[in-house]
Design a protein around this motif. Sequence first.
Motif, PDB file in Angstrom:
ATOM      1  N   ARG A  18       0.702  -1.138   0.095  1.00 40.02           N
ATOM      2  CA  ARG A  18       0.160   0.099   0.028  1.00 40.02           C
ATOM      3  C   ARG A  18       0.973   1.371   0.072  1.00 40.02           C
ATOM      4  NH1 ARG A  18      -3.948  -0.795   4.976  1.00 40.02           N
ATOM      5  NH2 ARG A  18      -4.902   1.091   4.075  1.00 40.02           N
ATOM      6  N   ILE A  19       1.913   1.265   0.660  1.00 44.39           N
ATOM      7  CA  ILE A  19       2.832   2.375   0.621  1.00 44.39           C
ATOM      8  C   ILE A  19       3.386   2.714  -0.755  1.00 44.39           C
ATOM      9  CG2 ILE A  19       5.186   3.443   1.671  1.00 44.39           C
ATOM     10  CD1 ILE A  19       4.430   1.760   4.479  1.00 44.39           C
ATOM     11  N   ILE A  33       1.205   9.151   5.320  1.00 43.16           N
ATOM     12  CA  ILE A  33       1.196   7.744   5.300  1.00 43.16           C
ATOM     13  C   ILE A  33       0.636   6.810   6.589  1.00 43.16           C
ATOM     14  CG2 ILE A  33       2.552   5.485   5.049  1.00 43.16           C
ATOM     15  CD1 ILE A  33       4.576   7.250   3.564  1.00 43.16           C
ATOM     16  N   VAL A  34       0.887   7.402   7.670  1.00 43.43           N
ATOM     17  CA  VAL A  34       0.185   7.068   8.969  1.00 43.43           C
ATOM     18  C   VAL A  34      -1.297   7.276   8.937  1.00 43.43           C
ATOM     19  CG1 VAL A  34      -0.096   7.450  11.378  1.00 43.43           C
ATOM     20  CG2 VAL A  34       2.288   7.355  10.617  1.00 43.43           C
ATOM     21  N   GLU A  35      -1.789   8.360   8.440  1.00 50.12           N
ATOM     22  CA  GLU A  35      -3.216   8.561   8.459  1.00 50.12           C
ATOM     23  C   GLU A  35      -3.846   7.594   7.545  1.00 50.12           C
ATOM     24  OE1 GLU A  35      -4.213  10.910  10.282  1.00 50.12           O
ATOM     25  OE2 GLU A  35      -6.205  10.219   9.639  1.00 50.12           O
ATOM     26  N   SER A  41       2.680   5.331  14.211  1.00 45.90           N
ATOM     27  CA  SER A  41       3.952   5.882  13.357  1.00 45.90           C
ATOM     28  C   SER A  41       5.197   4.972  13.379  1.00 45.90           C
ATOM     29  CB  SER A  41       3.983   7.422  13.852  1.00 45.90           C
ATOM     30  OG  SER A  41       4.300   7.302  14.992  1.00 45.90           O
ATOM     31  N   SER A  42       5.313   4.233  14.634  1.00 48.33           N
ATOM     32  CA  SER A  42       6.655   3.661  14.870  1.00 48.33           C
ATOM     33  C   SER A  42       6.327   2.470  14.026  1.00 48.33           C
ATOM     34  CB  SER A  42       6.625   3.229  16.258  1.00 48.33           C
ATOM     35  OG  SER A  42       5.422   2.312  16.580  1.00 48.33           O
ATOM     36  N   THR A  43       5.268   1.626  13.577  1.00 49.46           N
ATOM     37  CA  THR A  43       5.183   0.594  12.626  1.00 49.46           C
ATOM     38  C   THR A  43       5.302   1.064  11.382  1.00 49.46           C
ATOM     39  OG1 THR A  43       3.312  -0.182  14.241  1.00 49.46           O
ATOM     40  CG2 THR A  43       3.222  -1.119  12.036  1.00 49.46           C
ATOM     41  N   VAL A  44       4.757   2.251  10.840  1.00 49.81           N
ATOM     42  CA  VAL A  44       5.012   2.666   9.687  1.00 49.81           C
ATOM     43  C   VAL A  44       6.388   3.271   9.517  1.00 49.81           C
ATOM     44  CG1 VAL A  44       4.424   4.664   8.087  1.00 49.81           C
ATOM     45  CG2 VAL A  44       2.732   3.573   9.104  1.00 49.81           C
ATOM     46  N   SER A  45       6.868   3.417  10.378  1.00 50.11           N
ATOM     47  CA  SER A  45       8.655   3.948  10.238  1.00 50.11           C
ATOM     48  C   SER A  45       9.491   2.578   9.794  1.00 50.11           C
ATOM     49  CB  SER A  45       8.939   4.683  11.446  1.00 50.11           C
ATOM     50  OG  SER A  45      10.344   4.983  11.471  1.00 50.11           O
TER      51      SER A  45
END
Lengths: 132, 132
Positions: A18-19, A33-35, A41-45
């Motif tokens: 998805r990213i 992206i988090v939204e 946000s730690s997961t997305v990072s």
Amino acid sequence: MKETLAITKALADENRLRIIMMVKDNEACVCQIVEVLGNASSTVSKHLSILKYAGLVDCYKQGRWIYYHLPQERSKAVSAAIRWVVESLEDSIVIQKDRVKSRCVCEQEPEELIKIQRDHKGDNENEKTRNI
Amino acid sequence: MKETLAITKALADENRLRIIMMVKDNEACVCQIVEVLGNASSTVSKHLSILKYAGLVDCYKQGRWIYYHLPQERSKAVSAAIRWVVESLEDSIVIQKDRVKSRCVCEQEPEELIKIQRDHKGDNENEKTRNI
DNA sequence: ACTATATTTCGTCAGATGACGAAATGAAAA
DNA sequence: TTTTCATTTCGTCATCTGACGAAATATAGT
């Protein structure tokens, strides 16, 4: 083999696909992206670091925000992989929904978005499709 | 998304990439794949089922043996994925070594190979490059 | 029908992965 | 220089994955 495996492992997760689909046309900063994904946000990072390690995304800093985008310089394997992902997911429902949300989210400057994210702290955790 | 993820997850493992590269030109039966990879047959069987679920390989039974090969009918996503893997790994050292071993292993009828595997039971477990 | 045996399924275990919140980092703003 | 805050790193936990051997399955040849 090492590069190939780094790429396939990076692609073997729905959030990371998805990213890629999200940044393929327009760069996005982490908070955007988090939204869209709805993860911490730690997961997305962490996802972003895996994609970056595989050479599938690149980033630069502007002001307080870090923007991710597809890399300008791509190895043959990376180019082909990105092309494959984009073709395979172009019509995916999940991706279409992300696109709608993404348009909405990316219209706003990160500054605004972050404010809204703060306001939503404490909302129902399961509410993934909150309006912005 | 479901098909795409099945494919990327299937590709996100070195042994499974090696299997694809091994069967891409010539079909191989399970015992031949077991011999080349050096894993337990139950392990290889599991890998094959994951590849098959993703549509990346197909198989048929002949006599006591089951032969795996790339599928004749392939979805667009599967074709492109296989093309990508083959191009990415064509020059890999691991794959080159597998090819040498594979030629050696696949010269023999499965019947002979199985006999040899039996004889080797009890050999040093860590000896991955045993001569056949 | 019985036996031999190639492959799969099952049960189990160790290690990898993805999630989160809290703390650390480091760049911009005050 | 100090404060602010977007992002990353760290620590922890639950789940997934890949490995194996043992048991089950199914087919070939007797």
